[in-house]
Scaffold this active site. Structure first.
Site, PDB file in Angstrom:
ATOM      1  N   TYR A  39       0.820  -1.217   0.000  1.00  0.00           N
ATOM      2  CA  TYR A  39       0.000   0.000   0.000  1.00  0.00           C
ATOM      3  C   TYR A  39       0.858   1.273   0.000  1.00  0.00           C
ATOM      4  CZ  TYR A  39      -3.538  -3.361   1.654  1.00  0.00           C
ATOM      5  OH  TYR A  39      -4.362  -4.445   1.817  1.00  0.00           O
ATOM      6  N   HIS A  95       1.212 -11.609   2.139  1.00  0.00           N
ATOM      7  CA  HIS A  95       0.092 -10.900   1.487  1.00  0.00           C
ATOM      8  C   HIS A  95      -0.673 -11.795   0.504  1.00  0.00           C
ATOM      9  CE1 HIS A  95      -1.269  -6.569   0.394  1.00  0.00           C
ATOM     10  NE2 HIS A  95      -2.258  -7.405   0.252  1.00  0.00           N
TER      11      HIS A  95
HETATM   12  N1  NAP Z   1      -5.171  -8.932   1.890  1.00  0.00           N
HETATM   13  C1  NAP Z   1      -5.560  -8.459   0.733  1.00  0.00           C
HETATM   14  O1  NAP Z   1      -5.194  -8.980  -0.341  1.00  0.00           O
HETATM   15  C2  NAP Z   1      -6.492  -7.283   0.710  1.00  0.00           C
HETATM   16  C3  NAP Z   1      -7.170  -6.948  -0.477  1.00  0.00           C
HETATM   17  C4  NAP Z   1      -8.044  -5.863  -0.449  1.00  0.00           C
HETATM   18  C5  NAP Z   1      -8.211  -5.131   0.729  1.00  0.00           C
HETATM   19  N2  NAP Z   1      -7.526  -5.469   1.861  1.00  0.00           N
HETATM   20  C6  NAP Z   1      -7.688  -4.719   3.144  1.00  0.00           C
HETATM   21  O2  NAP Z   1      -9.077  -4.655   3.441  1.00  0.00           O
HETATM   22  C7  NAP Z   1      -9.458  -3.304   3.628  1.00  0.00           C
HETATM   23  C8  NAP Z   1     -10.902  -3.084   3.223  1.00  0.00           C
HETATM   24  O3  NAP Z   1     -11.084  -3.376   1.851  1.00  0.00           O
HETATM   25  P1  NAP Z   1     -11.322  -2.246   0.748  1.00  0.00           P
HETATM   26  O4  NAP Z   1     -10.785  -0.969   1.256  1.00  0.00           O
HETATM   27  O5  NAP Z   1     -10.767  -2.748  -0.517  1.00  0.00           O
HETATM   28  O6  NAP Z   1     -12.905  -2.205   0.568  1.00  0.00           O
HETATM   29  P2  NAP Z   1     -14.169  -1.976   1.542  1.00  0.00           P
HETATM   30  O7  NAP Z   1     -13.744  -1.723   2.934  1.00  0.00           O
HETATM   31  O8  NAP Z   1     -15.131  -3.089   1.263  1.00  0.00           O
HETATM   32  O9  NAP Z   1     -14.807  -0.676   0.885  1.00  0.00           O
HETATM   33  C9  NAP Z   1     -14.286   0.598   1.096  1.00  0.00           C
HETATM   34  C10 NAP Z   1     -15.282   1.591   0.528  1.00  0.00           C
HETATM   35  O10 NAP Z   1     -16.543   1.415   1.186  1.00  0.00           O
HETATM   36  C11 NAP Z   1     -17.065   2.652   1.588  1.00  0.00           C
HETATM   37  N3  NAP Z   1     -17.656   2.517   2.925  1.00  0.00           N
HETATM   38  C12 NAP Z   1     -17.075   2.036   4.046  1.00  0.00           C
HETATM   39  N4  NAP Z   1     -17.920   2.093   5.084  1.00  0.00           N
HETATM   40  C13 NAP Z   1     -19.067   2.619   4.619  1.00  0.00           C
HETATM   41  C14 NAP Z   1     -20.311   2.948   5.213  1.00  0.00           C
HETATM   42  N5  NAP Z   1     -20.546   2.744   6.511  1.00  0.00           N
HETATM   43  N6  NAP Z   1     -21.294   3.486   4.422  1.00  0.00           N
HETATM   44  C15 NAP Z   1     -21.067   3.721   3.119  1.00  0.00           C
HETATM   45  N7  NAP Z   1     -19.896   3.438   2.487  1.00  0.00           N
HETATM   46  C16 NAP Z   1     -18.905   2.898   3.239  1.00  0.00           C
HETATM   47  C17 NAP Z   1     -15.901   3.604   1.656  1.00  0.00           C
HETATM   48  O11 NAP Z   1     -16.329   4.863   1.235  1.00  0.00           O
HETATM   49  P3  NAP Z   1     -16.211   6.176   2.209  1.00  0.00           P
HETATM   50  O12 NAP Z   1     -14.759   6.455   2.307  1.00  0.00           O
HETATM   51  O13 NAP Z   1     -16.984   7.191   1.449  1.00  0.00           O
HETATM   52  O14 NAP Z   1     -16.833   5.806   3.528  1.00  0.00           O
HETATM   53  C18 NAP Z   1     -14.864   3.022   0.714  1.00  0.00           C
HETATM   54  O15 NAP Z   1     -14.921   3.638  -0.544  1.00  0.00           O
HETATM   55  C19 NAP Z   1      -8.457  -2.543   2.754  1.00  0.00           C
HETATM   56  O16 NAP Z   1      -8.486  -1.162   3.019  1.00  0.00           O
HETATM   57  C20 NAP Z   1      -7.188  -3.275   3.090  1.00  0.00           C
HETATM   58  O17 NAP Z   1      -6.690  -2.846   4.346  1.00  0.00           O
HETATM   59  C21 NAP Z   1      -6.686  -6.546   1.857  1.00  0.00           C
END
Ligand code: NAP
Length: 264
Positions: A39, A95
């Site tokens: 990241y 990862h």
């Molecule tokens: N290990 C891996 O391979 C891997 C892969 C992907 C992700 N990850 C980890 O998992 C974390 C989460 O996944 P992600 O960031 O990809 O997706 P996510 O958490 O499913 O989605 C993030 C999005 O959802 C919105 N959101 C969050 N809470 C909300 C709410 N209460 N109401 C409305 N919208 C909401 C946010 O918008 P707003 O900012 O407008 O609230 C943001 O744009 C990552 O940040 C990372 O740390 C790990």
């Protein structure tokens, strides 16, 4: 070591002041932050921890890029992560399962990282069932962080992880907003007077799965943390599980990184 059930995700899908966001989330009561070498924000996350005034009271996870196990620099990269973060993390994950490297060798390297004092515990991410079994046979694995939300059926992996005593961590827990779309989610939200995001996150944590949603908005950060105090009825849980079985769509996929997801 118990991993707090809700954490702050920091995948750079949006342009954000990560230090400010981390400090804000910790001020709201978050006790768990997830980052990764990939990241490119470990230094900013570390700065946010220090801005909060209590950098050591937070469960901190980072992830070693899978290529570091292929080029033999995992240990050095872990050292660099610790320097950037400004403290030893509670958890370091592999990862993605490194292609062409046996799981046993990967876990041996993670044990070296732990023995060198560069992390308190070790875990994996994006491991399929055979890879998880092989990892668990070598060492205590704190979690397998995988895509997990109401639009994907992860029941087989979850069952395997349960049998091994390994908690799953849900990444993309709101599927970047797509998890709000099924009508069942809206209906349950309306019935309980909560938001669709709270419905889909509560469905995750009520199964004993840790969730790490990313939000850049104070209101959403608060709402996401508040799911710890909510409760869904068994029929709501079943209805949402049926959505996951029906939709079964994976959004996070890289052909050059993916394991055979459904390998038994
Ligand atoms: N290990 C891996 O391979 C891997 C892969 C992907 C992700 N990850 C980890 O998992 C974390 C989460 O996944 P992600 O960031 O990809 O997706 P996510 O958490 O499913 O989605 C993030 C999005 O959802 C919105 N959101 C969050 N809470 C909300 C709410 N209460 N109401 C409305 N919208 C909401 C946010 O918008 P707003 O900012 O407008 O609230 C943001 O744009 C990552 O940040 C990372 O740390 C790990």
């Amino acid at each position: 070591m118990t991993i707090p059930k809700i954490g702050l995700g920091t995948a750079p899908i949006v342009d954000v002041d990560w230090a400010g966001l981390v400090a804000t989330a910790l001020g709201l009561g978050y006790t768990h932050v997830d980052t990764a070498q990939m990241y490119d924000n470990e230094a900013a996350v570390g700065q946010g921890l220090r801005m909060s005034g209590h950098p050591d009271d937070v469960f901190l996870t980072t992830k070693i890029h899978q290529d570091r196990f292929r080029d033999g620099t995992a240990l050095e990269s872990a050292q660099t992560s610790v320097e950037k973060l400004g403290r030893v993390p509670d958890l370091m994950l592999v990862h993605w399962p490194p292609r062409g490297v046996e799981t046993e060798a990967v876990i041996d390297t993670m044990l070296e990282v732990q023995a060198a004092g560069l992390t308190r515990s070790i875990g994996v991410s994006n491991f399929n069932r055979p890879q998880l079994r092989a990892a668990a046979a070598k060492a205590p694995i704190a979690t397998n962080q995988v895509e997990f939300h109401v639009l994907i059926d992860q029941s087989a992996l979850h069952e395997e992880a349960r049998a091994l005593g390994i908690p799953l961590t849900a990444y993309m827990p709101v599927a970047r907003g797509k998890a709000f779309d099924p009508p069942e989610v809206g209906q349950i939200a309306a019935r309980h007077g909560i938001t669709p995001a709270q419905v889909v996150l509560r469905w995750i944590v009520q199964q004993g799965v840790i969730a790490i949603p990313l939000s850049t908005k104070v209101e959403n950060l608060k709402a996401n943390l508040a799911v710890l105090d909510l409760s869904l009825e068994p029929e709501d849980m079943d209805a949402l599980t049926a959505v996951a079985t029906r939709e079964n769509t994976r959004f996070c996929s890289r052909p050059d990184w993916d394991p055979v997801w459904d390998a038994e």
